[in-house]
Design a protein around this motif. Structure first.
Motif, PDB file in Angstrom:
ATOM      1  N   ALA A 215       0.787  -1.223   0.000  1.00  0.00           N
ATOM      2  CA  ALA A 215       0.000   0.000   0.000  1.00  0.00           C
ATOM      3  C   ALA A 215       0.822   1.279   0.000  1.00  0.00           C
ATOM      4  O   ALA A 215       2.025   1.270   0.220  1.00  0.00           O
ATOM      5  CB  ALA A 215      -0.878  -0.002   1.258  1.00  0.00           C
ATOM      6  N   VAL A 216       0.076   2.365  -0.214  1.00  0.00           N
ATOM      7  CA  VAL A 216       0.612   3.706   0.000  1.00  0.00           C
ATOM      8  C   VAL A 216       0.339   4.017   1.465  1.00  0.00           C
ATOM      9  O   VAL A 216      -0.769   3.784   1.954  1.00  0.00           O
ATOM     10  CB  VAL A 216      -0.117   4.739  -0.894  1.00  0.00           C
ATOM     11  CG1 VAL A 216       0.351   6.153  -0.583  1.00  0.00           C
ATOM     12  CG2 VAL A 216       0.104   4.414  -2.365  1.00  0.00           C
ATOM     13  N   VAL A 217       1.345   4.517   2.183  1.00  0.00           N
ATOM     14  CA  VAL A 217       1.148   4.645   3.624  1.00  0.00           C
ATOM     15  C   VAL A 217       0.220   5.806   3.962  1.00  0.00           C
ATOM     16  O   VAL A 217       0.122   6.777   3.223  1.00  0.00           O
ATOM     17  CB  VAL A 217       2.483   4.794   4.395  1.00  0.00           C
ATOM     18  CG1 VAL A 217       3.397   3.614   4.155  1.00  0.00           C
ATOM     19  CG2 VAL A 217       3.166   6.098   4.054  1.00  0.00           C
ATOM     20  N   SER A 218      -0.408   5.641   5.108  1.00  0.00           N
ATOM     21  CA  SER A 218      -1.365   6.644   5.557  1.00  0.00           C
ATOM     22  C   SER A 218      -0.671   7.998   5.738  1.00  0.00           C
ATOM     23  O   SER A 218       0.463   8.080   6.206  1.00  0.00           O
ATOM     24  CB  SER A 218      -1.973   6.178   6.888  1.00  0.00           C
ATOM     25  OG  SER A 218      -2.122   7.277   7.740  1.00  0.00           O
ATOM     26  N   ASP A 219      -1.382   9.058   5.382  1.00  0.00           N
ATOM     27  CA  ASP A 219      -0.788  10.394   5.483  1.00  0.00           C
ATOM     28  C   ASP A 219      -0.410  10.745   6.909  1.00  0.00           C
ATOM     29  O   ASP A 219       0.525  11.479   7.148  1.00  0.00           O
ATOM     30  CB  ASP A 219      -1.775  11.437   4.954  1.00  0.00           C
ATOM     31  CG  ASP A 219      -1.988  11.269   3.470  1.00  0.00           C
ATOM     32  OD1 ASP A 219      -1.198  11.808   2.707  1.00  0.00           O
ATOM     33  OD2 ASP A 219      -2.936  10.557   3.083  1.00  0.00           O
ATOM     34  N   ARG A 220      -1.176  10.211   7.855  1.00  0.00           N
ATOM     35  CA  ARG A 220      -0.942  10.603   9.244  1.00  0.00           C
ATOM     36  C   ARG A 220       0.254   9.884   9.848  1.00  0.00           C
ATOM     37  O   ARG A 220       0.848  10.351  10.793  1.00  0.00           O
ATOM     38  CB  ARG A 220      -2.186  10.287  10.077  1.00  0.00           C
ATOM     39  CG  ARG A 220      -3.321  11.267   9.793  1.00  0.00           C
ATOM     40  CD  ARG A 220      -4.550  10.926  10.607  1.00  0.00           C
ATOM     41  NE  ARG A 220      -4.275  10.879  12.033  1.00  0.00           N
ATOM     42  CZ  ARG A 220      -4.502   9.833  12.809  1.00  0.00           C
ATOM     43  NH1 ARG A 220      -4.998   8.731  12.307  1.00  0.00           N
ATOM     44  NH2 ARG A 220      -4.236   9.873  14.096  1.00  0.00           N
ATOM     45  N   LEU A 221       0.590   8.730   9.234  1.00  0.00           N
ATOM     46  CA  LEU A 221       1.551   7.844   9.869  1.00  0.00           C
ATOM     47  C   LEU A 221       2.872   8.521  10.196  1.00  0.00           C
ATOM     48  O   LEU A 221       3.458   8.333  11.239  1.00  0.00           O
ATOM     49  CB  LEU A 221       1.790   6.636   8.972  1.00  0.00           C
ATOM     50  CG  LEU A 221       2.492   5.454   9.620  1.00  0.00           C
ATOM     51  CD1 LEU A 221       1.669   4.921  10.782  1.00  0.00           C
ATOM     52  CD2 LEU A 221       2.697   4.349   8.605  1.00  0.00           C
ATOM     53  N   THR A 340      11.242  10.253  -1.868  1.00  0.00           N
ATOM     54  CA  THR A 340      11.548   9.548  -3.120  1.00  0.00           C
ATOM     55  C   THR A 340      10.246   9.051  -3.743  1.00  0.00           C
ATOM     56  O   THR A 340       9.169   9.185  -3.157  1.00  0.00           O
ATOM     57  CB  THR A 340      12.442   8.326  -2.845  1.00  0.00           C
ATOM     58  OG1 THR A 340      11.788   7.531  -1.849  1.00  0.00           O
ATOM     59  CG2 THR A 340      13.830   8.708  -2.385  1.00  0.00           C
ATOM     60  N   ILE A 341      10.396   8.458  -4.906  1.00  0.00           N
ATOM     61  CA  ILE A 341       9.244   7.880  -5.599  1.00  0.00           C
ATOM     62  C   ILE A 341       9.580   6.426  -5.891  1.00  0.00           C
ATOM     63  O   ILE A 341      10.629   6.133  -6.482  1.00  0.00           O
ATOM     64  CB  ILE A 341       8.969   8.645  -6.906  1.00  0.00           C
ATOM     65  CG1 ILE A 341       8.436  10.048  -6.562  1.00  0.00           C
ATOM     66  CG2 ILE A 341       7.999   7.874  -7.802  1.00  0.00           C
ATOM     67  CD1 ILE A 341       8.393  11.004  -7.727  1.00  0.00           C
ATOM     68  N   LYS A 342       8.709   5.550  -5.435  1.00  0.00           N
ATOM     69  CA  LYS A 342       8.968   4.132  -5.661  1.00  0.00           C
ATOM     70  C   LYS A 342       8.819   3.853  -7.153  1.00  0.00           C
ATOM     71  O   LYS A 342       7.775   4.134  -7.734  1.00  0.00           O
ATOM     72  CB  LYS A 342       7.992   3.298  -4.818  1.00  0.00           C
ATOM     73  CG  LYS A 342       8.338   1.823  -4.755  1.00  0.00           C
ATOM     74  CD  LYS A 342       7.744   1.202  -3.509  1.00  0.00           C
ATOM     75  CE  LYS A 342       7.871  -0.302  -3.512  1.00  0.00           C
ATOM     76  NZ  LYS A 342       7.480  -0.889  -2.225  1.00  0.00           N
ATOM     77  N   GLY A 343       9.865   3.323  -7.750  1.00  0.00           N
ATOM     78  CA  GLY A 343       9.835   3.055  -9.197  1.00  0.00           C
ATOM     79  C   GLY A 343      10.223   4.270 -10.021  1.00  0.00           C
ATOM     80  O   GLY A 343       9.923   4.328 -11.221  1.00  0.00           O
ATOM     81  N   ALA A 349       6.230   3.805 -11.906  1.00  0.00           N
ATOM     82  CA  ALA A 349       6.538   4.736 -10.819  1.00  0.00           C
ATOM     83  C   ALA A 349       5.253   5.170 -10.130  1.00  0.00           C
ATOM     84  O   ALA A 349       4.288   5.569 -10.784  1.00  0.00           O
ATOM     85  CB  ALA A 349       7.276   5.959 -11.361  1.00  0.00           C
ATOM     86  N   GLY A 350       5.240   5.087  -8.819  1.00  0.00           N
ATOM     87  CA  GLY A 350       4.112   5.598  -8.044  1.00  0.00           C
ATOM     88  C   GLY A 350       2.915   4.657  -7.987  1.00  0.00           C
ATOM     89  O   GLY A 350       2.033   4.845  -7.147  1.00  0.00           O
ATOM     90  N   HIS A 351       2.851   3.658  -8.870  1.00  0.00           N
ATOM     91  CA  HIS A 351       1.665   2.781  -8.839  1.00  0.00           C
ATOM     92  C   HIS A 351       1.651   2.000  -7.537  1.00  0.00           C
ATOM     93  O   HIS A 351       2.671   1.449  -7.126  1.00  0.00           O
ATOM     94  CB  HIS A 351       1.677   1.835 -10.035  1.00  0.00           C
ATOM     95  CG  HIS A 351       0.326   1.205 -10.252  1.00  0.00           C
ATOM     96  ND1 HIS A 351      -0.186   0.277  -9.388  1.00  0.00           N
ATOM     97  CD2 HIS A 351      -0.611   1.426 -11.206  1.00  0.00           C
ATOM     98  CE1 HIS A 351      -1.394  -0.074  -9.803  1.00  0.00           C
ATOM     99  NE2 HIS A 351      -1.679   0.617 -10.907  1.00  0.00           N
ATOM    100  N   LYS A 352       0.487   1.926  -6.931  1.00  0.00           N
ATOM    101  CA  LYS A 352       0.437   1.335  -5.588  1.00  0.00           C
ATOM    102  C   LYS A 352       0.783  -0.156  -5.590  1.00  0.00           C
ATOM    103  O   LYS A 352       1.134  -0.710  -4.551  1.00  0.00           O
ATOM    104  CB  LYS A 352      -0.932   1.563  -4.935  1.00  0.00           C
ATOM    105  CG  LYS A 352      -2.077   0.807  -5.559  1.00  0.00           C
ATOM    106  CD  LYS A 352      -3.374   1.141  -4.829  1.00  0.00           C
ATOM    107  CE  LYS A 352      -4.578   0.491  -5.493  1.00  0.00           C
ATOM    108  NZ  LYS A 352      -4.517  -0.979  -5.508  1.00  0.00           N
ATOM    109  N   ASP A 353       0.653  -0.797  -6.755  1.00  0.00           N
ATOM    110  CA  ASP A 353       0.938  -2.240  -6.799  1.00  0.00           C
ATOM    111  C   ASP A 353       2.329  -2.547  -7.334  1.00  0.00           C
ATOM    112  O   ASP A 353       2.591  -3.640  -7.818  1.00  0.00           O
ATOM    113  CB  ASP A 353      -0.087  -2.953  -7.700  1.00  0.00           C
ATOM    114  CG  ASP A 353      -1.514  -2.670  -7.276  1.00  0.00           C
ATOM    115  OD1 ASP A 353      -1.716  -2.425  -6.072  1.00  0.00           O
ATOM    116  OD2 ASP A 353      -2.411  -2.682  -8.142  1.00  0.00           O
ATOM    117  N   ASN A 354       3.229  -1.580  -7.244  1.00  0.00           N
ATOM    118  CA  ASN A 354       4.493  -1.773  -7.961  1.00  0.00           C
ATOM    119  C   ASN A 354       5.550  -2.562  -7.194  1.00  0.00           C
ATOM    120  O   ASN A 354       6.618  -2.840  -7.734  1.00  0.00           O
ATOM    121  CB  ASN A 354       5.082  -0.411  -8.398  1.00  0.00           C
ATOM    122  CG  ASN A 354       5.454   0.482  -7.220  1.00  0.00           C
ATOM    123  OD1 ASN A 354       5.474   0.027  -6.087  1.00  0.00           O
ATOM    124  ND2 ASN A 354       5.744   1.748  -7.509  1.00  0.00           N
TER     125      ASN A 354
END
Ligand code: TPP
Ligand code: MG
Length: 790
Positions: A215-221, A340-343, A349-354
């Protein structure tokens, strides 16, 4: 985009004042960064799409996780690190690490081509299996991170004790951390312990791509992550935006652009990274497009360049990254939070399933063209780069990190005396004996004692390390008084702290304890200092730090683990503290040799052997499972044969008559019950044998090795004295499976006694009766075994 709660202006380095820094350097680093991205992506692609696949299993490798840190790792290895620095690279960036070593001439193309296959570059950086100088293995997320903090403590220890080579500046212990690794509690446990010990020279570089596996992590985390670090005494450097974005922010209505991106939720930012220029345009137009400066900004960029600016996070901006690293000149523990950006730079790049995403053939072809790598030149170190190969070669040859050929160090072995003193006393426990052996060593001046370092997670006194600590003191970077002593408060414990102290006292977290043992146990190759680490804890709490124990062994760390009390024999201390499966852990843990002596003279033999084993090139770590139960000690001489057999794992305490039909086998604290039962059995079966097992682990290993050679090992030779159809009764304070395999050695019938349920407080007579371990239970088992005879 969710961000740590504050951005410190003074942390934003503004100029690279380092001598020798130049735009040439930046140009070459940026080019090599492209090559690193290419090689890591291609290595994974080759393993998955080009190399023949024999079993139909996915090979895998993480192109997105790798791309995320291409800039950071390139900057570190090719510019910032010095030979004495030590690094734990996040597991899924293994291809990036290997690509960089390949550029440096320290990794071969064969190993890259064999990535993830036998003998090839490892899936996750491995200091034992990879040939290109991995400092700390990683794989189980969080552990490598913590390792750097404990390694920094060990570095201080060996330097202050004068055990490390002199004339060397201290190294930085650097972890390149996946942001989701911070979900692991052990990271925070390590931070707390590091704070107590005032660790220095630690850098954690967080690859803050805001994505984990699922997943993309929660903004609050992460909104308080920087506070957390600061509270623990760390400096926090936040690397958020790259130079292009900073320039845009400085333009007309740039403040609105910054506000927009700061407020952009992680998942929207990621989705737009994936969608590209048109997506950015639509959202920016809709949200802030009414502002003239933004209209101008959008009009001034086509989709491609808009995407380029909007994804210009600092963790992908070589100049920003270099400036930040080089700006740190002191030894304060420092956390870099690098956006950073994953991918990054890849189609997903940026796709949540990457996370496990792999480029397909078509995507790879497009990527290859964009990298200007000609077909057939995929493994070429410089193909597609603009700078001349000679210039790149000269740059790489001068990289500071590789200016010392040998980063793995060695230290002379410490002589181990021919024997260790066996503490006198008719009746004592193995735990007491352990304390007395160490105490005796502490009062002497043998070199061995100088190299021993002990540690314990808040159970120093209750595991009998008190005598050692009284004599050798606690380690602390500063001299600290023992206040109770100064105030004349009577206590058996002297807790004098100083840089000369040889005991490292830890808080209760067992995970930290095992990570420290791992770091201490690597002091020779990592710091060139010979240490003989001994760690004590309660046997049941091995389970609490099991992954860190496994991690230490995986890296071939050398230490002696002394676990006491153990089993149900700790009786009144209660069911919650009973350990049942630990003998099986000892048997099954690679890199760890497990013993469970019954008597103190055996313990002295095993500790001596352990000190040698910890130093032998093909040695390993040692686990001694001890007990608080006082037992009558045998009066005997430690003959060479007996000594050899104690180390081999078993000896006949009472040899059977040739062809005897029964033997009682015991391990550890249940010796008195086995001896008593055996004595009674002799009335009916005069030839019955009594076999003492000191290491089911060594017996089993030796037996298995023998089975492969058509032999039965040490245990086979011992059991050969019995009749072929003899019966065995085995007994230990632990899971019966520890010894039940003995029946298979020579085909004997076996009645294995042990503990297979637990949780009851009581005294020893009650508990042994309830759990079926007392002399009566052994007699019953023997009777059943003999009756069941064919
Ligand atoms: C202890 C442990 N649990 C689970 C995993 C499986 N796992 C591998 S990577 C990963 C997520 C990592 O995310 P992050 O650290 O942010 O790295 P990124 O891929 O984003 O670079 C997980 C859960 C693991 N390697 N170790
Ligand atoms: Mg991540």
């Amino acid at each position: 985009m969710a961000q740590p709660s504050s951005l410190l202006g003074h942390n934003r380095a503004s100029a690279d004042l380092r001598p020798g820094a130049s735009s040439d350097r930046l140009r070459l680093l940026s080019e090599l960064e492209r090559k690193v991205l290419w090689l890591s992506s291609w290595t994974i692609h080759h393993a998955n799409h080009i190399r023949p696949n024999r079993d139909g299993l996915k090979v895998g490798g993480h192109q997105a996780s790798s791309a995320s840190v291409a800039t950071l790792l390139t900057a570190l290895y090719l510019d910032v690190l010095r030979p004495q620095d030590r690094v734990a690279v996040k597991p899924h960036a293994s291809p990036v690490f290997h690509a960089i070593q390949y550029l440096l001439g320290r990794q071969t193309v064969d190993k890259l081509q064999a990535f993830r296959s036998l003998g090839g570059a490892q899936s996750y950086p491995s200091r034992t299996k990879d040939g290109d100088d991995v400092d700390f293995s990683t794989g189980s997320v969080g552990l490598g991170v913590a390792m750097t903090s404990f390694a920094a403590l060990v570095q201080d220890y060996v330097r202050l004790q004068g055990l490390a080579p002199t004339g060397e500046a201290p190294g930085r212990m650097v972890a390149v951390v996946g942001d989701a690794e911070l979900d692991e509690g052990n990271v925070f446990e390590a931070m707390l312990e590091g704070w107590k010990h005032e660790v220095r020279n630690v850098w954690w570089v967080i690859d803050y791509n805001r994505q984990s596996l699922d997943a993309v992590v929660s903004d609050r985390l992460y909104s308080h992550i920087d506070d957390l670090f600061r509270n623990m005494g760390w400096r926090v450097v936040i690397l958020k935006y790259g130079k292009k974005l900073e320039r845009a922010f400085a333009g007309p209505d740039g403040a609105a652009l910054r506000e927009w991106i700061d407020a952009c939720p992680n998942s929207l930012y990621s989705a737009l990274v994936y969608k590209g220029g048109a997506g950015w345009r639509k959202h920016l137009e809709g949200d802030i497009g009414h502002l003239p400066g933004i209209r101008e900004f959008l009009a001034g960029h086509d989709d491609a360049s808009l995407h380029d600016v909007m994804t210009n996070l600092a963790g992908h901006d070589m100049q920003t990254v270099r400036e930040a690293f080089h700006a740190i000149e002191d030894d304060l523990p420092t956390c870099f939070i690098a956006y950073t950006i994953k991918g990054f730079g890849l189609p997903f790049a940026g796709h949540k399933d990457n996370h496990a995403g792999l480029m397909n053939e078509g995507q790879m072809a497009t990527f290859q063209a964009s990298m200007a790598v000609p077909e057939g030149a995929e493994w070429d170190r410089f193909a597609g780069l603009k700078s001349p190969p000679e210039e790149l070669e000269a740059f790489l040859a001068a990289v500071p990190f590789t200016q010392r050929a040998q980063r793995r160090l060695a230290a002379a072995a410490v002589p181990v005396p021919a024997s260790l003193p066996v503490p006198a006393g008719k009746r004592q426990s193995t735990q007491e004996g352990f304390g007395r052996i160490l105490s005796e060593l502490a009062s002497g001046d043998q070199p061995l004692a100088r190299h021993i370092v002990t540690c314990s997670p808040d159970v120093t006194v209750s595991t009998n390390l008190g005598g050692w600590v009284n004599r050798r003191g606690l380690f602390d970077r500063r001299e600290r008084a023992d206040v109770f002593r100064d105030e004349k408060v009577v206590s058996a414990q002297r807790w004098q702290m100083s840089p000369e102290g040889q005991h490292i006292e830890l808080g209760i977290a067992e995970n930290n304890f095992f990570t420290l043992l791992g770091a201490l146990g690597l002091a020779e190759p990592v710091f060139g200092a010979r240490l003989l680490p001994i760690g004590t804890l309660y046997d049941p709490f091995i389970a609490r730090g099991l992954d860190a124990l496994n991690y230490a062994c995986y890296q071939n760390a050398r230490f002696m683990l002394v676990a006491t009390p153990s089993g149900i024999t700790l009786a009144p201390e209660g069911g919650a503290h009973q350990s049942i499966g630990s003998p099986l852990i000892g048997m099954s843990q690679d890199g760890l040799t497990a013993f469970e002596p019954a008597f103190v003279d055996e313990l002295a033999v095993l500790m001596r052997w352990g000190f040698e084993h910890m130093q032998a090139p093909d040695g390993g770590a040692v686990y001694l499972r001890l007990s608080t139960r006082p037992v009558d000690q045998p009066e005997r001489a430690l003959t060479p044969d007996l000594t050899r057999d104690i180390v081999a794992g078993a000896y006949w305490a009472v040899p059977p008559a040739e062809g005897a039909e029964l033997a009682i086998v015991y391990q550890g604290a249940l010796a008195p019950e086995a001896i008593a039962a055996h004595r009674m059995i002799l009335e009916d079966i005069p030839g019955a044998g009594l076999l003492a097992v000191t290491s089911a682990d060594r017996l089993h290993r030796d037996w298995l090795a023998g089975v492969r050679d058509g032999e039965r090992g040490h245990i086979g030779r011992l059991l050969a004295r019995l009749a072929p159809d003899a019966a065995l009764v085995s007994v230990l304070d632990g899971h019966p499976a520890t010894l039940s395999w003995l029946g298979s050695v020579a085909g004997h019938r076996i009645h294995p006694l042990g503990v297979d349920h637990f949780g009851q407080s009581g005294d020893i007579p009650d508990l042994y009766r309830v759990y079926g371990l007392d002399a009566d239970a052994i007699l019953d088992a023997a009777a059943r075994a003999c009756l069941g005879r064919r």
